[in-house]
Motif scaffolding. Structure first.
Motif, PDB file in Angstrom:
ATOM      1  N   ASP A  57       0.800  -1.221   0.000  1.00 47.33           N
ATOM      2  CA  ASP A  57       0.000   0.000   0.000  1.00 47.33           C
ATOM      3  C   ASP A  57       0.835   1.274   0.000  1.00 47.33           C
ATOM      4  OD1 ASP A  57      -2.360  -1.524   0.079  1.00 47.33           O
ATOM      5  OD2 ASP A  57      -2.245  -1.719   2.261  1.00 47.33           O
ATOM      6  N   VAL A  58       2.148   1.137  -0.157  1.00 49.51           N
ATOM      7  CA  VAL A  58       2.993   2.329  -0.213  1.00 49.51           C
ATOM      8  C   VAL A  58       2.771   3.023  -1.562  1.00 49.51           C
ATOM      9  CG1 VAL A  58       5.351   3.207  -0.180  1.00 49.51           C
ATOM     10  CG2 VAL A  58       4.725   1.266   1.272  1.00 49.51           C
ATOM     11  N   PRO A  59       2.451   4.303  -1.590  1.00 48.73           N
ATOM     12  CA  PRO A  59       2.288   5.007  -2.865  1.00 48.73           C
ATOM     13  C   PRO A  59       3.567   4.906  -3.696  1.00 48.73           C
ATOM     14  CG  PRO A  59       1.493   6.350  -1.036  1.00 48.73           C
ATOM     15  CD  PRO A  59       2.197   5.178  -0.428  1.00 48.73           C
ATOM     16  N   ALA A  60       3.400   4.783  -5.006  1.00 50.97           N
ATOM     17  CA  ALA A  60       4.560   4.603  -5.890  1.00 50.97           C
ATOM     18  C   ALA A  60       5.575   5.720  -5.737  1.00 50.97           C
ATOM     19  CB  ALA A  60       4.091   4.498  -7.342  1.00 50.97           C
ATOM     20  N   GLU A  61       5.099   6.938  -5.486  1.00 51.01           N
ATOM     21  CA  GLU A  61       6.027   8.061  -5.353  1.00 51.01           C
ATOM     22  C   GLU A  61       6.813   8.011  -4.052  1.00 51.01           C
ATOM     23  OE1 GLU A  61       1.888   9.492  -4.073  1.00 51.01           O
ATOM     24  OE2 GLU A  61       2.774   8.283  -5.699  1.00 51.01           O
ATOM     25  N   VAL A 114      18.697   6.727   7.090  1.00 44.01           N
ATOM     26  CA  VAL A 114      18.105   5.390   7.064  1.00 44.01           C
ATOM     27  C   VAL A 114      18.094   4.793   8.462  1.00 44.01           C
ATOM     28  CG1 VAL A 114      18.366   3.050   6.167  1.00 44.01           C
ATOM     29  CG2 VAL A 114      18.735   5.012   4.659  1.00 44.01           C
ATOM     30  N   ARG A 115      19.212   4.928   9.186  1.00 38.27           N
ATOM     31  CA  ARG A 115      19.269   4.411  10.566  1.00 38.27           C
ATOM     32  C   ARG A 115      18.152   4.976  11.429  1.00 38.27           C
ATOM     33  NH1 ARG A 115      24.851   5.193  10.406  1.00 38.27           N
ATOM     34  NH2 ARG A 115      24.641   7.187  11.475  1.00 38.27           N
ATOM     35  N   ASP A 116      17.901   6.291  11.263  1.00 44.10           N
ATOM     36  CA  ASP A 116      16.917   6.974  12.096  1.00 44.10           C
ATOM     37  C   ASP A 116      15.514   6.923  11.499  1.00 44.10           C
ATOM     38  OD1 ASP A 116      18.960   7.600  13.829  1.00 44.10           O
ATOM     39  OD2 ASP A 116      19.344   9.568  12.929  1.00 44.10           O
ATOM     40  N   ASP A 117      15.360   6.182  10.412  1.00 45.50           N
ATOM     41  CA  ASP A 117      14.046   6.007   9.768  1.00 45.50           C
ATOM     42  C   ASP A 117      13.470   7.332   9.281  1.00 45.50           C
ATOM     43  OD1 ASP A 117      11.990   4.350   8.844  1.00 45.50           O
ATOM     44  OD2 ASP A 117      10.774   4.691  10.636  1.00 45.50           O
ATOM     45  N   GLU A 118      14.322   8.173   8.717  1.00 45.29           N
ATOM     46  CA  GLU A 118      13.875   9.446   8.170  1.00 45.29           C
ATOM     47  C   GLU A 118      13.658   9.326   6.664  1.00 45.29           C
ATOM     48  OE1 GLU A 118      16.810  12.325   9.149  1.00 45.29           O
ATOM     49  OE2 GLU A 118      16.564  12.111  11.325  1.00 45.29           O
ATOM     50  N   PRO A 119      12.739  10.112   6.086  1.00 50.25           N
ATOM     51  CA  PRO A 119      12.507  10.050   4.641  1.00 50.25           C
ATOM     52  C   PRO A 119      13.745  10.488   3.865  1.00 50.25           C
ATOM     53  CG  PRO A 119      10.721  11.215   5.769  1.00 50.25           C
ATOM     54  CD  PRO A 119      11.816  11.037   6.772  1.00 50.25           C
ATOM     55  N   VAL A 120      13.987   9.828   2.733  1.00 47.77           N
ATOM     56  CA  VAL A 120      15.090  10.186   1.843  1.00 47.77           C
ATOM     57  C   VAL A 120      14.486  10.738   0.556  1.00 47.77           C
ATOM     58  CG1 VAL A 120      17.067   9.347   0.526  1.00 47.77           C
ATOM     59  CG2 VAL A 120      16.601   8.411   2.808  1.00 47.77           C
ATOM     60  N   ASP A 121      14.756  11.994   0.278  1.00 48.10           N
ATOM     61  CA  ASP A 121      14.223  12.642  -0.919  1.00 48.10           C
ATOM     62  C   ASP A 121      15.176  12.440  -2.088  1.00 48.10           C
ATOM     63  OD1 ASP A 121      11.995  13.643   0.483  1.00 48.10           O
ATOM     64  OD2 ASP A 121      13.144  15.385   1.166  1.00 48.10           O
ATOM     65  N   VAL A 122      14.601  12.184  -3.273  1.00 48.42           N
ATOM     66  CA  VAL A 122      15.408  12.008  -4.479  1.00 48.42           C
ATOM     67  C   VAL A 122      14.875  12.912  -5.578  1.00 48.42           C
ATOM     68  CG1 VAL A 122      16.025   9.625  -3.944  1.00 48.42           C
ATOM     69  CG2 VAL A 122      13.999  10.101  -5.325  1.00 48.42           C
ATOM     70  N   TYR A 162      18.873  13.556  -2.805  1.00 50.64           N
ATOM     71  CA  TYR A 162      19.818  12.687  -3.486  1.00 50.64           C
ATOM     72  C   TYR A 162      19.353  12.377  -4.898  1.00 50.64           C
ATOM     73  CZ  TYR A 162      22.085  12.045   1.008  1.00 50.64           C
ATOM     74  OH  TYR A 162      22.753  12.277   2.176  1.00 50.64           O
ATOM     75  N   ARG A 163      20.321  12.052  -5.741  1.00 51.59           N
ATOM     76  CA  ARG A 163      19.989  11.662  -7.101  1.00 51.59           C
ATOM     77  C   ARG A 163      19.359  10.281  -7.074  1.00 51.59           C
ATOM     78  NH1 ARG A 163      22.227  15.040 -10.684  1.00 51.59           N
ATOM     79  NH2 ARG A 163      23.894  16.420  -9.955  1.00 51.59           N
ATOM     80  N   GLY A 164      18.200  10.157  -7.696  1.00 50.49           N
ATOM     81  CA  GLY A 164      17.509   8.880  -7.707  1.00 50.49           C
ATOM     82  C   GLY A 164      16.186   8.995  -8.410  1.00 50.49           C
ATOM     83  N   SER A 165      15.315   8.029  -8.189  1.00 53.09           N
ATOM     84  CA  SER A 165      14.002   8.002  -8.827  1.00 53.09           C
ATOM     85  C   SER A 165      13.013   7.332  -7.894  1.00 53.09           C
ATOM     86  CB  SER A 165      14.077   7.254 -10.163  1.00 53.09           C
ATOM     87  OG  SER A 165      14.474   5.903  -9.940  1.00 53.09           O
ATOM     88  N   THR A 166      11.759   7.323  -8.294  1.00 55.59           N
ATOM     89  CA  THR A 166      10.721   6.630  -7.537  1.00 55.59           C
ATOM     90  C   THR A 166      10.027   5.634  -8.454  1.00 55.59           C
ATOM     91  OG1 THR A 166       8.857   8.099  -8.041  1.00 55.59           O
ATOM     92  CG2 THR A 166      10.343   8.770  -6.233  1.00 55.59           C
ATOM     93  N   ALA A 167       9.206   4.786  -7.848  1.00 55.68           N
ATOM     94  CA  ALA A 167       8.463   3.799  -8.640  1.00 55.68           C
ATOM     95  C   ALA A 167       7.427   4.460  -9.536  1.00 55.68           C
ATOM     96  CB  ALA A 167       7.802   2.781  -7.721  1.00 55.68           C
ATOM     97  N   ALA A 168       7.147   5.729  -9.294  1.00 53.31           N
ATOM     98  CA  ALA A 168       6.192   6.465 -10.132  1.00 53.31           C
ATOM     99  C   ALA A 168       6.842   7.028 -11.383  1.00 53.31           C
ATOM    100  CB  ALA A 168       5.552   7.585  -9.318  1.00 53.31           C
ATOM    101  N   THR A 169       8.175   6.979 -11.471  1.00 51.85           N
ATOM    102  CA  THR A 169       8.897   7.538 -12.605  1.00 51.85           C
ATOM    103  C   THR A 169       8.742   6.647 -13.839  1.00 51.85           C
ATOM    104  OG1 THR A 169      10.563   8.468 -11.102  1.00 51.85           O
ATOM    105  CG2 THR A 169      11.140   8.336 -13.427  1.00 51.85           C
ATOM    106  N   ASP A 170       8.395   7.244 -14.969  1.00 49.24           N
ATOM    107  CA  ASP A 170       8.299   6.522 -16.234  1.00 49.24           C
ATOM    108  C   ASP A 170       9.612   6.673 -16.976  1.00 49.24           C
ATOM    109  OD1 ASP A 170       7.779   5.538 -18.788  1.00 49.24           O
ATOM    110  OD2 ASP A 170       5.705   6.226 -18.789  1.00 49.24           O
ATOM    111  N   SER A 171      10.286   5.559 -17.236  1.00 52.95           N
ATOM    112  CA  SER A 171      11.600   5.620 -17.870  1.00 52.95           C
ATOM    113  C   SER A 171      11.543   6.124 -19.307  1.00 52.95           C
ATOM    114  CB  SER A 171      12.276   4.248 -17.840  1.00 52.95           C
ATOM    115  OG  SER A 171      11.489   3.284 -18.532  1.00 52.95           O
ATOM    116  N   CYS A 172      10.354   6.175 -19.903  1.00 55.35           N
ATOM    117  CA  CYS A 172      10.214   6.670 -21.269  1.00 55.35           C
ATOM    118  C   CYS A 172      10.065   8.188 -21.311  1.00 55.35           C
ATOM    119  CB  CYS A 172       9.016   6.030 -21.961  1.00 55.35           C
ATOM    120  SG  CYS A 172       9.309   4.345 -22.549  1.00 55.35           S
ATOM    121  N   ASP A 173       9.818   8.810 -20.175  1.00 52.05           N
ATOM    122  CA  ASP A 173       9.641  10.262 -20.154  1.00 52.05           C
ATOM    123  C   ASP A 173      10.968  10.985 -20.320  1.00 52.05           C
ATOM    124  OD1 ASP A 173       6.977   9.882 -19.824  1.00 52.05           O
ATOM    125  OD2 ASP A 173       6.969  10.213 -17.649  1.00 52.05           O
TER     126      ASP A 173
END
Length: 432
Positions: A344-348, A381-389, A421-432
């Motif tokens: 149930d985790v949102p793709a983003e 990650v150790r402190d369970d904080e959100p990581v923005d990409v 940080y540089r990265g992506s989410t599951a909501a990212t479309d690789s064709c975009d």
């Protein structure tokens, strides 16, 4: 100054002993008894849901038992880790979970088609999966195989995976033979990250990651080439997007440009290929693997696999057959807990990134961490904080794109309390 080998990327670097560094964390307070009881009830409910779903699809108890038996349990790793428990970091947020996913390049058994069995296996893919305590987000961090790290002294793994290996089988040997095997250990050394798995299996890899990050690894999963293909086929293939046609003999790839669904051999070749895709760097291969996993996540969710009994069983059959797991993840109950945690985790909020790194200052064919960015990421990650990409583009080095990535999105800027940080989410479309 640490010496770094100039050997090629497939070879083992020459080591230089490194001093031990404390990675332990302050002991977290014990969970109340009521929380423990609630956890047991949730697990029982999860098993019940899984059972009802499968039975409603005509899957009997004998097949459920078969799924349980499919999973290869790695008991050897737990035995090795127990010997070094005092050296391991303490968990900081008890309800959060850190799972190390290891891709093995073993040529044993069904993997013989990918090369000669050398008697040992390496890990070219390692992903640290963090599940937040409230299960509202998931973070997957790729660890480069060529990253120079301090590998602790580890019991040496033999070709059968014993003494810290993968299959957890007990050898038929005398007590004296067992003692000799346990005494055969490597020395602590500076080496490529994937060397840890080659000499000491999952146990050595886990201890290396913990020493590097200060993050307690709760569970681990190992998957090989054949297992990867089986899982992809079970979900009906995974969609990818290619900007141009690809032909790669080594990876057994011959694909047209554009959006397409890959299965089996093509899917494996796509995530393994280096030379025919992009600039041939390991960074771009890891980015491609992250995009593939994001697409797999979306495929499973969009097809309703997790709530469709007719589709759920073959996926579970493939997944359980493909995985080697520790004793904490070797049953349907425990695996379902993980699946339920990300379902149930949102793709983003399903985030993919590579640990901040750059070409090593002594050898550009090796990697080193970008500091303080890497340590700040590990602390989050150790402190369970959100990581923005933001934006999974390679980080330029010296004004040029070397494709090796790493660092935060604001290169050259002053450090901020919450870096992106540089990265992506599951909501990212690789064709975009």
């Amino acid at each position: 100054m640490n010496a770094v080998t100039t050997a090629d990327s497939e070879g083992s670097p020459q080591p230089e002993p490194q001093p031990e560094t404390a990675q332990g964390q302050d002991d977290a307070a014990g969970a109340p008894a009521s929380r423990s009881q609630r956890g047991r009830w949730l697990r029982r409910i999860a098993v019940g849901i899984t059972f009802v779903l499968l039975v409603s699809a005509g899957v009997g108890w004998s097949l459920l038992h078969k799924l349980e038996d499919n999973i290869t349990t790695d008991t050897g790793t737990a035995e090795v880790l127990e010997r070094y428990d005092e050296e391991r970091p303490e968990p900081v947020v008890l309800e959060a979970k850190n799972i190390l996913i290891i891709g093995s390049d073993s040529r044993d058994g069904g993997n013989a088609a990918y090369g000669e069995d050398s008697g040992t296996a390496r890990s070219d893919t390692a992903i640290l999966l963090h599940l937040a305590a409230d299960r509202d987000r998931a973070t997957a961090i790729s660890l480069p195989r060529d990253l120079m790290v301090t590998v602790p002294s580890c019991p040496r793994q033999d070709s059968t995976g014993q003494d810290g290996g993968q299959d957890g089988t007990e050898p038929e040997s005398t007590e004296q033979d067992g003692a000799e095997r346990q005494e055969e250990s490597t020395e602590e050394r500076l080496a490529q990250f994937n060397w840890a798995y080659q000499v000491g299996g999952a146990a050595c890899t886990i201890r290396t990651v913990e020493k590097l990050t200060g993050i307690r690894i709760d569970h681990h999963l190992v998957i090989d080439f054949q297992g990867f293909k089986e899982i992809v086929n079970a979900v009906g293939g995974v969609e990818v997007c290619l900007p141009e046609p690809v032909t790669d003999r080594d990876a057994k790839l011959d694909l047209p440009a554009g959006r397409q669904t890959l299965e089996g051999e093509d899917a494996l070749g796509y995530v393994r290929a280096r030379h025919a895709l992009g600039n041939g760097s390991d960074t771009q291969r890891m980015t491609r693997q992250q995009e593939f996993l994001a697409s797999l996540f979306q495929k499973v969710r969009s097809n309703g696999v997790l709530m469709n009994p007719a589709k759920l069983y073959p996926v579970l059959d493939a997944a359980t057959s493909a995985l080697t797991a520790d004793e904490g993840l070797n049953s349907l109950t425990e695996l379902y807990d993980v699946v339920r945690g990300v379902r149930d985790v949102p793709a983003e909020r399903v985030t993919f990134l590579t640990v901040p790194r750059q070409p090593h200052h002594l050898n550009p064919n090796r990697d080193e961490l970008v500091q303080p960015d890497a340590d700040r990421l590990f602390a989050m990650v150790r402190d369970d904080e959100p990581v923005d990409v933001s934006g999974n583009d390679p980080m330029p080095a010296g004004g040029e794109d070397d494709g090796r990535g790493g660092g935060t999105a604001a290169d050259g800027a002053d450090p901020s309390p919450s870096p992106t940080y540089r990265g992506s989410t599951a909501a990212t479309d690789s064709c975009d």
